[in-house]
Design an enzyme around this catalytic site. Structure first.
Site, PDB file in Angstrom:
ATOM      1  CG  ASP A 194      43.372  39.226  47.728  1.00 34.67           C
ATOM      2  OD1 ASP A 194      42.763  39.177  48.807  1.00 34.67           O
ATOM      3  OD2 ASP A 194      42.808  39.080  46.625  1.00 34.67           O
ATOM      4  CG  ASP A 248      46.823  43.702  44.738  1.00 37.59           C
ATOM      5  OD1 ASP A 248      45.916  43.029  44.220  1.00 37.59           O
ATOM      6  OD2 ASP A 248      47.642  43.229  45.567  1.00 37.59           O
TER       7      ASP A 248
HETATM    8  C1  XBP Z   1      44.829  37.751  44.392  1.00 35.03           C
HETATM    9  C2  XBP Z   1      44.520  36.373  44.005  1.00 35.03           C
HETATM   10  C3  XBP Z   1      43.206  35.835  44.260  1.00 35.03           C
HETATM   11  C4  XBP Z   1      42.930  35.399  45.660  1.00 35.03           C
HETATM   12  C5  XBP Z   1      41.719  34.512  45.666  1.00 35.03           C
HETATM   13  O1  XBP Z   1      45.917  38.233  43.596  1.00 35.03           O
HETATM   14  O2  XBP Z   1      45.330  35.719  43.416  1.00 35.03           O
HETATM   15  O3  XBP Z   1      43.091  34.686  43.481  1.00 35.03           O
HETATM   16  O4  XBP Z   1      44.019  34.641  46.163  1.00 35.03           O
HETATM   17  O5  XBP Z   1      40.607  35.161  45.164  1.00 35.03           O
HETATM   18  P1  XBP Z   1      46.225  39.785  43.415  1.00 35.03           P
HETATM   19  P2  XBP Z   1      39.424  34.362  44.411  1.00 35.03           P
HETATM   20  O6  XBP Z   1      46.460  40.336  44.798  1.00 35.03           O
HETATM   21  O7  XBP Z   1      47.466  39.843  42.595  1.00 35.03           O
HETATM   22  O8  XBP Z   1      45.049  40.447  42.730  1.00 35.03           O
HETATM   23  O9  XBP Z   1      39.326  32.986  45.017  1.00 35.03           O
HETATM   24  O10 XBP Z   1      38.192  35.195  44.682  1.00 35.03           O
HETATM   25  O11 XBP Z   1      39.786  34.291  42.961  1.00 35.03           O
HETATM   26 MG    MG Z   2      48.200  41.164  45.605  1.00 35.72          MG
END
Ligand code: XBP
Ligand code: MG
Length: 253
Positions: free
Chosen positions: A12, A10
């Site tokens: 973020d 993953d």
């Molecule tokens: C990541 C997210 C994304 C980011 C924003 O979740 O939820 O929505 O916050 O990105 P994970 P975008 O780590 O579970 O993949 O604005 O580009 O959608």
């Molecule tokens: Mg995440």
């Protein structure tokens, strides 16, 4: 258990703490550009993070916090345009080096590459956001370290649905039991477990109270040889920082 062949990350919250000082800030800048006085505070953002995907998150915010908000144009395209502005702000922030990788991430990726493990990414964020993070932390060539970068709208159902991990597995031609996933959140682990992947969790401020039932282990960070992790839940099998030997041991356990 078959031999471990690939590590799927993953982005973020896992590779880097991008939410509070990256995505959240970029959303607020996009709202200001649009003349809106919406302020996604650190506290409100915790609730908003229950929804993955920036566009989906904005829709959730409007439904819950701005029920009388109305736009002349089609709401979907209004959100899509505001999300484009948000992505521009986010990539601008990250290209100025605003967010570093989490402890141990670079070391673990380097060790995985030396030992010829295959690498992939499975994330809900927009593809440009992944490129800018990798380029400005690990260098431009690091994009090629990952044979699959599964991101954003490539699958219609975002995490917690398993689709993004299923997509990465299919592209790599691997079975779930030949891989291991790295996540940081409840939605993330629901997605990876839904794809039958063993999952290593590192928590962060936003996810420290999440339910990680089913995780191979829950750590505060990957750690470094001179700065060990703290185990939140599970058995570290005698290791005190996450290296490939530990990843392999957790995969077999
Ligand atoms: C990541 C997210 C994304 C980011 C924003 O979740 O939820 O929505 O916050 O990105 P994970 P975008 O780590 O579970 O993949 O604005 O580009 O959608
Ligand atoms: Mg995440």
């Amino acid at each position: 258990m078959p031999e471990l062949k690939a590590l799927i990350f993953d982005v973020d919250g896992t590779l880097a703490d991008t939410e509070r000082d990256g995505h959240r800030v970029a959303f607020n800048l996009a709202f200001a550009d649009a003349g809106l006085d919406w302020d996604w505070t650190v506290e409100i953002y915790e609730d908003l993070l229950t929804v993955t995907g920036g566009k989906e998150r904005m829709q959730y915010f409007m439904d819950k916090y701005k029920p009388v908000f109305d736009v002349a144009e089609d709401l979907k395209s209004y959100i899509a345009n505001m999300h484009k502005a948000k992505t521009a702000h986010y990539t601008d922030l990250l290209s100025r080096g605003a967010i570093p990788l989490r402890p141990g991430v670079e070391r673990l990726l380097n060790e995985a590459r030396e030992k010829e493990f295959r690498l992939a990414i499975a994330t809900t964020t927009t593809p440009e956001n992944v490129s800018v993070l990798l380029e400005h932390t690990l260098g431009k060539e690091s994009m090629d370290w990952f044979e699959v970068i599964a991101a954003g709208d490539i699958v219609p159902a975002k995490k917690p649905a398993p689709d993004i991990y299923d997509y990465a597995l299919e592209k790599m031609g691997l079975n779930a039991d030949e891989c291991i996933a790295f996540e940081d959140s409840r939605n993330g682990i629901l997605s990876s477990l839904g794809a039958n992947l063993k999952t290593i969790i590192t928590i962060n401020d936003y996810t420290k109270n999440h339910d990680f039932t089913g995780a191979a282990i829950v750590l505060d960070q990957y750690g470094e040889p001179d700065s060990p992790f703290t185990v939140i839940d599970g058995d570290a099998l005698g290791f005190d920082y996450l290296n490939i030997e530990m990843v392999k041991a957790l995969h077999t356990a």
